[in-house]
Structure formats: structure tokens, C-alpha cells
Design a protein around this motif. Structure first.
Motif, PDB file in Angstrom:
ATOM      1  N   LEU A 192     -46.755 -53.096  58.410  1.00  0.00           N
ATOM      2  CA  LEU A 192     -47.358 -52.933  59.518  1.00  0.00           C
ATOM      3  C   LEU A 192     -48.052 -51.850  59.853  1.00  0.00           C
ATOM      4  O   LEU A 192     -49.056 -51.802  60.221  1.00  0.00           O
ATOM      5  N   LYS A 193     -47.630 -50.593  59.507  1.00  0.00           N
ATOM      6  CA  LYS A 193     -48.321 -49.229  59.485  1.00  0.00           C
ATOM      7  C   LYS A 193     -49.610 -49.335  58.735  1.00  0.00           C
ATOM      8  O   LYS A 193     -50.779 -49.054  59.245  1.00  0.00           O
ATOM      9  N   ARG A 194     -49.392 -49.781  57.501  1.00  0.00           N
ATOM     10  CA  ARG A 194     -50.718 -49.771  56.662  1.00  0.00           C
ATOM     11  C   ARG A 194     -51.644 -50.788  57.064  1.00  0.00           C
ATOM     12  O   ARG A 194     -52.987 -50.571  57.190  1.00  0.00           O
ATOM     13  N   LEU A 195     -51.166 -51.819  57.476  1.00  0.00           N
ATOM     14  CA  LEU A 195     -52.100 -52.999  58.344  1.00  0.00           C
ATOM     15  C   LEU A 195     -52.955 -52.300  59.450  1.00  0.00           C
ATOM     16  O   LEU A 195     -53.969 -52.637  59.528  1.00  0.00           O
ATOM     17  N   LEU A 196     -52.077 -51.798  60.201  1.00  0.00           N
ATOM     18  CA  LEU A 196     -52.902 -51.165  61.618  1.00  0.00           C
ATOM     19  C   LEU A 196     -53.675 -50.179  61.059  1.00  0.00           C
ATOM     20  O   LEU A 196     -54.562 -49.745  61.730  1.00  0.00           O
ATOM     21  N   ALA A 197     -53.576 -49.231  59.914  1.00  0.00           N
ATOM     22  CA  ALA A 197     -54.199 -48.156  59.746  1.00  0.00           C
ATOM     23  C   ALA A 197     -55.841 -48.947  58.903  1.00  0.00           C
ATOM     24  O   ALA A 197     -56.811 -48.309  59.449  1.00  0.00           O
ATOM     25  N   ALA A 261     -40.539 -52.679  59.628  1.00  0.00           N
ATOM     26  CA  ALA A 261     -41.536 -52.093  58.689  1.00  0.00           C
ATOM     27  C   ALA A 261     -42.542 -53.071  58.070  1.00  0.00           C
ATOM     28  O   ALA A 261     -43.753 -52.498  57.948  1.00  0.00           O
ATOM     29  N   THR A 262     -42.155 -54.355  58.055  1.00  0.00           N
ATOM     30  CA  THR A 262     -43.234 -55.311  57.539  1.00  0.00           C
ATOM     31  C   THR A 262     -43.483 -56.236  58.305  1.00  0.00           C
ATOM     32  O   THR A 262     -43.062 -56.719  59.553  1.00  0.00           O
ATOM     33  N   LEU A 266     -41.177 -59.709  61.875  1.00  0.00           N
ATOM     34  CA  LEU A 266     -41.366 -59.918  62.941  1.00  0.00           C
ATOM     35  C   LEU A 266     -41.308 -61.653  63.129  1.00  0.00           C
ATOM     36  O   LEU A 266     -41.442 -62.139  64.303  1.00  0.00           O
ATOM     37  N   SER A 267     -40.816 -62.044  61.900  1.00  0.00           N
ATOM     38  CA  SER A 267     -40.779 -63.545  61.964  1.00  0.00           C
ATOM     39  C   SER A 267     -39.794 -64.251  63.037  1.00  0.00           C
ATOM     40  O   SER A 267     -38.524 -63.573  63.194  1.00  0.00           O
ATOM     41  N   GLY A 268     -39.938 -65.074  63.756  1.00  0.00           N
ATOM     42  CA  GLY A 268     -39.169 -65.704  64.661  1.00  0.00           C
ATOM     43  C   GLY A 268     -38.914 -64.818  66.043  1.00  0.00           C
ATOM     44  O   GLY A 268     -38.139 -65.331  66.588  1.00  0.00           O
ATOM     45  N   LEU A 342     -46.214 -66.229  62.626  1.00  0.00           N
ATOM     46  CA  LEU A 342     -45.044 -65.624  62.163  1.00  0.00           C
ATOM     47  C   LEU A 342     -43.927 -65.675  63.141  1.00  0.00           C
ATOM     48  O   LEU A 342     -42.808 -65.993  63.003  1.00  0.00           O
ATOM     49  N   MET A 343     -44.677 -65.035  64.532  1.00  0.00           N
ATOM     50  CA  MET A 343     -43.659 -64.670  65.863  1.00  0.00           C
ATOM     51  C   MET A 343     -43.334 -66.024  66.341  1.00  0.00           C
ATOM     52  O   MET A 343     -42.230 -66.014  66.706  1.00  0.00           O
TER      53      MET A 343
END
Length: 387
Positions: A192-197, A261-262, A266-268, A342-343
Motif C-alpha cells: 500500500l505504501k509503495r502504491l501510494l508513493a 501493509a498490502t 483490505l479484502s472484504g 477487493l473491499m
């Protein structure tokens, strides 16, 4: 940090502008180093520190060229000289050299190509509150510095001026490369952090479209949206959505107490924490520019500024840049929608708990509500940016 940001926004002198930038950077080093003394955080702080010093040196070197040819560091005086019948650049190459070094120094602040490579590693190794700070504060200060240091000076020159034409080309390349690289690499991220970066890098590219329009359009862009105005609106909208997304990630905890972290974590989420999932969805839809959220109007103003600045020799290039930006926005929508899917449609793997109490909940909720409110009613923010 607040004092540095205010000084940067109000500075009428290159020296004070540089001091304001450093007043933002120096506390950031300390926050990054002192927050969590793990080997990865210390490595990130060291990398950020040395690269920031290098970027400051490039910025100062560019400013010395401006001072050397004009004999003043006052921004109003530089603008007046640029508008006079006797331009202060005896050789266009000196002006280009000054702008190249200044842009190189400021590209680091906003995480734009080619000085973007530190962002993913630093974001990933930083605690979440510091990563959220790095995602917004340096970007705001860096783009405000671009507007203060360069736009006013170049906008006073004639549109067909060789210096303006070459600066527009430079900004065009930076904008297109930053958008494309940020979105393309973000598609491959699961952290998640790398994606937002990488998402932050892509948004720096969109903002560079506004800077390019400001350089290219001069007074022409005011008819619809001026480049500088669109940049300020985008920065305001970006604050709500990115800080809200980081707030949700900060609040969620796994059963063993570790932070998520990934993306799969956040799934479900919509089935176990529906309110949190709704807030995250609003922030992500605003980030991708979905109508009618604040992010939609941010992208609309950016691309409208590029199209309204398109005329003469730069018309096709500005139109092409706007099209590249729209295509990148469509690509960027994929990795935001992947999280939303995914959520709401993924299977819940763990029952995530909430931490941080009411401060985190209030801050995150406020960001989500404002992203929705200013998407439905953007006029107040737009009016302030225009003023």
C-alpha cells in the motif's frame, strides 16, 4: 514546517524562498529519523537527507544564474525586468541553464522525474504519519515555489520568446514522463505504501501539466483556467483524498496488532468495517478523478488549463499533453478501482480492528466528507485559488 510553508508562499525574494524550503525540509529529516529508529527508517532518513542536500545545491546554483544576469534576487524586480524592452538575459542559454537547475532542485521536492526515485523506498520505510506528511507537504511547497520563482517571471515575457518555448518543452517532458512512469509502476504494486508513493509521483505529473500551461499560456489561460490556479486547486483537493487514504491505513490493525501493509489486507473490509470502507472508497474515487468528487474538478481544471493555453506553435504539443494526461488518468483508475473491488467483493481474511481513537477517526472522516463536499460544490476553493 508551517512557518516554512508560509514563508515560501509569501516570499518575494529568491533567498527567502530558499530559506522557506529549507525550513520545511530540515524538520522532515528529524521527524523521519526520530520517529522510529529501525535500520530501514534510518536508511530512508539518510537517503532522503543526502538527496535533499543535493537538490538544494542544484536549486541554489540555478538561483545564482538568475542573480548573476539580473543583479537582483527580488522576484518583483525580476518580473519587471522580464517585461521591459531590454530583457536581462543577454543569452537565452543562460536563462535555460538557470531554469534547468531550478527545476531539477524543485523536482526532488515534488517527487517528479528524474528525481523521483527516492519516494517509494522512503515512503515504505517511514511510519504512516510521516509518509502522509511526505505525500503532501513537500509537494505543496515545491509547486508553490515553482509558481513564485518562475511563472511570474516567464509569464511577463512574450509568448514567442525562445526561453519560454524551451521551458515549456522542458516542463512538457517532465510532466509526460512523471505521469506515465508513476501510473505504469503503480499498476505492479501490492504494498500500500509503495502504491501510494507511485500514485504521488503520478499526481506530481498531473500538477506539472498545470505548470506547463502556466508557462505556455501567459495571459491567454485566464479565459478559462489559468495554470497556476489549476495547480493550487489540485493541491487543495489532493490534500483531502491522500490524507484520508493514509488515515484509513493508519487506523486499521490486524489481530496481532500489526498495521496492514498490502492491498490484500483490505479484502472484504466493507463487510466487517462498512463505514471505514466507505471513507476509503470516497478518498480513492477522488484520487482517480471520478465525477463528482474534488479530484475530478482538480483534473478537469488541470487539463482545461492545458487546452486553453494551446495556441500558436505550442498548440498541438499542449493538446497532446492534455490527451496524455487523460489517458494516464484512465490507467491510474485501474489500481484504485482494484482496491475498491477487493473491499466490497473480496473475502474477508482477518477481522481488522481500529486504533487511534477519535482523533484519527475525525481527521479521516473530515477528509472524506470534504472530498465529497468540494466535489459537489467546488466554487469556494476555486474562488480562493483564483484570488
Amino acid at each position: 514546517i508551517q512557518a516554512g510553508a508560509m514563508l515560501t508562499a509569501s516570499a518575494n525574494d529568491l533567498i527567502l524562498l530558499f530559506v522557506g524550503l529549507e525550513l520545511v525540509s530540515i524538520p522532515t529529516y528529524l521527524l523521519l529519523y526520530l520517529s522510529r529508529r529501525t535500520p530501514s527508517t534510518q536508511e530512508a532518513a539518510t537517503k532522503y537527507f543526502f538527496l535533499s542536500i543535493f537538490a538544494s545545491a542544484l536549486l541554489l546554483y540555478g538561483m545564482t544564474f538568475l542573480y548573476g544576469v539580473a543583479g537582483t534576487t527580488n522576484l518583483k524586480a525580476l518580473g519587471a525586468l522580464a517585461a521591459s524592452s531590454m530583457p536581462y538575459f543577454p543569452n537565452t542559454s543562460l536563462g535555460i541553464l538557470a531554469v534547468v537547475f531550478i527545476m531539477a532542485g524543485l523536482c526532488f521536492r515534488v517527487a517528479a522525474v528524474p528525481l523521483h526515485f527516492y519516494a517509494p523506498d522512503v515512503y515504505q520505510a517511514s511510519p504512516l504519519p510521516i509518509a502522509a506528511l511526505l505525500a503532501w507537504i513537500p509537494k505543496v511547497v515545491g509547486f508553490v515555489a515553482m509558481i513564485r520563482a518562475l511563472t511570474a517571471v516567464l509569464a511577463a515575457r512574450e509568448v514567442g520568446d525562445p526561453l519560454v518555448h524551451k521551458v515549456v518543452l522542458l516542463c512538457w517532458i517532465i510532466a509526460a514522463a512523471t505521469m506515465t512512469l508513476g501510473n505504469a509502476v503503480a499498476l505492479l504494486q501490492a504494498d500500500l505504501k509503495r502504491l501510494l508513493a507511485y500514485s504521488s509521483i503520478a499526481h506530481a505529473g498531473y500538477l506539472m501539466v498545470g505548470i506547463t500551461a502556466a508557462f505556455a499560456g501567459g495571459e491567454r489561460g485566464i479565459a478559462l483556467y489559468h495554470g497556476s490556479e489549476s495547480v493550487l486547486f489540485y493541491l487543495a483537493a489532493y490534500a483531502f483524498r491522500t490524507l484520508g487514504a493514509f488515515g484509513v491505513i493508519l487506523a486499521l490493525r490486524k489481530p496481532d496488532g500489526r498495521a496492514i501493509a498490502t492491498i490484500d489486507d483490505l479484502s472484504g473490509l466493507a463487510w466487517t468495517r462498512p463505514v471505514v470502507a466507505l471513507g476509503m472508497t470516497i478518498c480513492l474515487l477522488s484520487l482517480l478523478g471520478f465525477p463528482f468528487f474534488a479530484g475530478f474538478w482538480g483534473k478537469f481544471q488541470i487539463f482545461a488549463a492545458a487546452l486553453s493555453a494551446a495556441s500558436g506553435d505550442d498548440a498541438r504539443s499542449m493538446q497532446a499533453l492534455a490527451i496524455i494526461g487523460m489517458l494516464n488518468a484512465a490507467v491510474g483508475a485501474f489500481y484504485y478501482l482494484r482496491i475498491i473491488v477487493l473491499m466490497f467483493f473480496g473475502e474477508s481474511r482477518e477481522d481488522l480492528s481500529l486504533e487511534g481513537g477519535w482523533p484519527v477517526a475525525a481527521a479521516t472522516g473530515t477528509c472524506a466528507v470534504l472530498s465529497l463536499f468540494f466535489g459537489l460544490y467546488p466554487a469556494p476553493v476555486s474562488r480562493i485559488c483564483r484570488d
